[in-house]
Design a protein around this motif. Structure first.
Motif, PDB file in Angstrom:
ATOM      1  N   ASP A 189       0.886  -1.171   0.000  1.00 49.47           N
ATOM      2  CA  ASP A 189       0.000   0.000   0.000  1.00 49.47           C
ATOM      3  C   ASP A 189       0.921   1.216   0.000  1.00 49.47           C
ATOM      4  OD1 ASP A 189      -1.898   1.955   0.355  1.00 49.47           O
ATOM      5  OD2 ASP A 189      -2.522   1.295   2.339  1.00 49.47           O
ATOM      6  N   TYR A 190       1.331   1.646  -1.195  1.00 48.14           N
ATOM      7  CA  TYR A 190       2.384   2.644  -1.342  1.00 48.14           C
ATOM      8  C   TYR A 190       1.961   3.699  -2.354  1.00 48.14           C
ATOM      9  CZ  TYR A 190       6.821   4.760  -2.658  1.00 48.14           C
ATOM     10  OH  TYR A 190       7.805   5.668  -2.918  1.00 48.14           O
ATOM     11  N   LYS A 191       2.272   4.966  -2.056  1.00 49.56           N
ATOM     12  CA  LYS A 191       1.977   6.032  -3.012  1.00 49.56           C
ATOM     13  C   LYS A 191       3.126   7.026  -3.093  1.00 49.56           C
ATOM     14  CE  LYS A 191      -2.996   5.802  -2.512  1.00 49.56           C
ATOM     15  NZ  LYS A 191      -4.204   6.393  -1.936  1.00 49.56           N
ATOM     16  N   ASP A 192       3.415   7.482  -4.320  1.00 45.80           N
ATOM     17  CA  ASP A 192       4.362   8.571  -4.522  1.00 45.80           C
ATOM     18  C   ASP A 192       3.597   9.879  -4.695  1.00 45.80           C
ATOM     19  OD1 ASP A 192       7.067   7.672  -4.456  1.00 45.80           O
ATOM     20  OD2 ASP A 192       6.752   6.621  -6.359  1.00 45.80           O
ATOM     21  N   LYS A 244      10.087  14.389  -4.923  1.00 43.96           N
ATOM     22  CA  LYS A 244       9.313  13.147  -4.922  1.00 43.96           C
ATOM     23  C   LYS A 244       9.342  12.526  -3.525  1.00 43.96           C
ATOM     24  CE  LYS A 244       8.585   9.234  -8.050  1.00 43.96           C
ATOM     25  NZ  LYS A 244       9.085   8.512  -9.224  1.00 43.96           N
ATOM     26  N   VAL A 245       8.153  12.289  -3.000  1.00 43.41           N
ATOM     27  CA  VAL A 245       8.023  11.748  -1.645  1.00 43.41           C
ATOM     28  C   VAL A 245       7.123  10.512  -1.703  1.00 43.41           C
ATOM     29  CG1 VAL A 245       7.165  12.208   0.702  1.00 43.41           C
ATOM     30  CG2 VAL A 245       8.287  14.035  -0.605  1.00 43.41           C
ATOM     31  N   GLN A 297      14.150   2.163  -1.788  1.00 47.02           N
ATOM     32  CA  GLN A 297      13.096   2.909  -2.480  1.00 47.02           C
ATOM     33  C   GLN A 297      13.488   4.388  -2.588  1.00 47.02           C
ATOM     34  OE1 GLN A 297      10.573   1.636  -3.916  1.00 47.02           O
ATOM     35  NE2 GLN A 297       9.219   3.347  -4.331  1.00 47.02           N
ATOM     36  N   LYS A 298      14.049   4.936  -1.509  1.00 46.72           N
ATOM     37  CA  LYS A 298      14.464   6.339  -1.508  1.00 46.72           C
ATOM     38  C   LYS A 298      15.571   6.577  -2.527  1.00 46.72           C
ATOM     39  CE  LYS A 298      16.551  10.154   0.719  1.00 46.72           C
ATOM     40  NZ  LYS A 298      17.458  10.260  -0.381  1.00 46.72           N
ATOM     41  N   ALA A 299      16.462   5.577  -2.673  1.00 47.91           N
ATOM     42  CA  ALA A 299      17.588   5.720  -3.602  1.00 47.91           C
ATOM     43  C   ALA A 299      17.118   5.875  -5.046  1.00 47.91           C
ATOM     44  CB  ALA A 299      18.518   4.514  -3.464  1.00 47.91           C
ATOM     45  N   GLY A 300      15.883   5.517  -5.336  1.00 47.79           N
ATOM     46  CA  GLY A 300      15.355   5.697  -6.692  1.00 47.79           C
ATOM     47  C   GLY A 300      14.877   7.120  -6.947  1.00 47.79           C
ATOM     48  N   THR A 311      12.311  11.763   0.120  1.00 45.85           N
ATOM     49  CA  THR A 311      11.889  11.147   1.373  1.00 45.85           C
ATOM     50  C   THR A 311      11.038   9.919   1.074  1.00 45.85           C
ATOM     51  OG1 THR A 311      11.835  13.277   2.535  1.00 45.85           O
ATOM     52  CG2 THR A 311      10.484  11.506   3.478  1.00 45.85           C
ATOM     53  N   VAL A 312      11.264   8.856   1.837  1.00 47.43           N
ATOM     54  CA  VAL A 312      10.319   7.733   1.813  1.00 47.43           C
ATOM     55  C   VAL A 312       9.958   7.398   3.262  1.00 47.43           C
ATOM     56  CG1 VAL A 312       9.896   5.325   1.181  1.00 47.43           C
ATOM     57  CG2 VAL A 312      11.187   6.799  -0.373  1.00 47.43           C
ATOM     58  N   LEU A 313       8.650   7.323   3.524  1.00 53.68           N
ATOM     59  CA  LEU A 313       8.148   6.981   4.852  1.00 53.68           C
ATOM     60  C   LEU A 313       7.405   5.655   4.774  1.00 53.68           C
ATOM     61  CD1 LEU A 313       6.551  10.444   5.811  1.00 53.68           C
ATOM     62  CD2 LEU A 313       8.901   9.672   6.200  1.00 53.68           C
TER      63      LEU A 313
END
Ligand code: MG
Ligand code: MG
Ligand code: MG
Length: 306
Positions: free
Chosen positions: A201-204, A211-212, A239-242, A246-248
Motif C-alpha cells: 500500500d504505497y503512493k508517490d 518526490k516523496v 526505495q528512496k535511492a530511486g 523522502t520515503v516513509l
C-alpha cells in the motif's frame, strides 16, 4: 470504444472494487466499461474478491490510445503511464484533487468521505441502478478497509450509513468479523519480501518538485514485524535511492491506534518538525496516526511548502 476503469498504482481494495462497481454501473446503462487494475491484488483484496465470488480484473498499466475512467485517485504519479496519450473520461474519488487535467468536460465526482465505495453508492442511487449483491459486498469491504473499520479519522457518517445499506444488499451480518478476516490477510507478513510489504500500500507524491513516497502497513500488532525491522528499513532506503527526497513507511497498529513511522529522508529534521516527534533510531511512534490521506500527506505538503 471501451472505457477502462482503473484505480491507483499499488492497488488497494477500494481501487480494485471501485473499478468493478463503476464498470458494472455503466454496463447496466448499456455502456462498454471494463474494470482494470495496475498491479496484482494485495492479499486483502484477493480475499475480498474470493469471498464475494467476483473475478479479478485485468491488468492495465499504460493508457496510450485508451479511454480511461480513474477511480480512487487523480494524481498523475498514481495513474497509468502515458495518461496524456489516452483520454480521461471520468474521475470518481475521495482524495484531494490531484494534477490530472483534461481537454474536454468529464464526469467528475469527488466527496470528502472515507472511501470511493461511499461515493459510488451515491452515484448508483442517483442513477436509480440496483446494486448486485456481490458488488455491494465488494463496496462494503472497501469501506471497512479504507476507514479501518470506522476507526480512521477519514470515516464520516456517510460511510457508516452506506455500510448499513450495503450490509442488507450483500447479506453480510457481521462486518467486524469480515474486517478481522481482511486485517488478518492484509497484515500477513511471514515469508513476504520487505520490498513487497513496502509496496503493498504505497503512493508517490510530488511535493513542491520533490518526490516523496509513503507506504502503509496495517497490523494487528507492531510485533508482527519485529523480526523484519532491519529488512523493512533497507527496503525503504532502497526505495528512496530511486530519486526520492523522502520515503516513509507507516507501520500502523490498528488495535493501539497509532503508527510507528519509519523515515528515510534527505532532511530528517524536516520530517521530525512536521510531525512534532523525534526519531528513535530510524522510526518514531505517533499516537493516533491511522490515515496517510488525512494525517500524513497534508502535513508533509505544508512542510514541503506546497
Ligand atoms: Mg486507495
Ligand atoms: Mg480509497
Ligand atoms: Mg488505505
Amino acid at each position: 470504444m471501451s472505457v477502462y476503469v482503473v484505480g491507483h498504482k499499488s492497488p488497494d481494495t477500494d481501487s480494485v472494487t471501485a473499478a468493478i462497481a463503476y464498470a458494472e454501473l455503466m454496463k447496466a446503462k448499456g455502456e462498454d466499461y471494463i474494470p482494470c487494475m495496475q498491479g496484482e491484488p494485495n492479499p486483502e483484496t484477493a480475499l475480498v474478491l474470493e469471498r464475494f465470488g467476483v473475478a479479478t480484473p485485468e491488468l492495465l498499466t499504460d493508457a496510450t490510445d485508451k479511454k480511461i475512467a480513474l477511480v480512487d485517485h487523480s494524481d498523475l504519479n498514481q495513474a497509468p503511464d502515458n495518461l496524456a496519450k489516452g483520454e480521461v473520461v471520468a474521475i470518481i474519488d475521495h482524495h484531494k484533487v490531484g494534477d490530472v487535467t483534461t481537454n474536454s468536460p468529464i464526469f467528475f465526482c469527488a466527496m470528502p468521505v472515507g472511501c470511493t465505495g461511499t461515493v459510488l453508492k451515491g452515484i448508483y442511487d442517483q442513477e436509480g441502478v440496483a446494486l448486485d449483491p456481490k458488488v455491494a459486498g465488494l463496496m462494503l469491504a472497501a469501506i471497512l478497509s479504507d476507514t479501518v473499520n470506522f476507526k480512521s479519522p477519514t470515516c464520516t457518517d456517510a460511510d457508516k450509513k452506506v455500510v448499513a445499506e450495503l450490509k442488507e444488499i450483500a447479506g453480510v451480518d457481521d462486518t467486524d468479523a469480515l474486517f478481522m478476516d481482511m486485517l488478518k490477510a492484509k497484515s500477513a507478513v511471514a515469508g513476504v519480501p520487505a520490498m513487497d510489504l513496502l509496496h503493498r500500500d504505497y503512493k508517490d507524491f510530488d511535493m513542491n518538485g520533490k518526490k516523496v513516497g509513503v507506504g502503509q502497513l496495517e497490523l494487528a500488532a507492531l510485533d508482527q514485524v519485529a523480526d523484519m525491522r532491519d529488512d523493512l528499513y533497507k527496503a525503504v532506503q532502497e526505495q528512496k535511492a530511486g530519486g526520492r527526497h523522502t520515503v516513509l513507511l507507516m507501520l500502523t497498529d490498528v488495535v493501539k491506534e497509532g503508527t510507528d513511522l519509519v523515515v528515510v529522508s534527505d532532511d530528517p529534521a524536516l520530517i521530525e518538525g512536521a510531525f512534532g516527534a523525534k526519531l528513535d533510531g530510524n522510526s518514531m511512534w505517533i499516537d493516533g496516526m491511522m490515515s496517510r490521506k488525512k494525517q500524513v500527506v497534508p502535513i508533509l505538503q505544508k512542510a514541503f511548502g506546497c
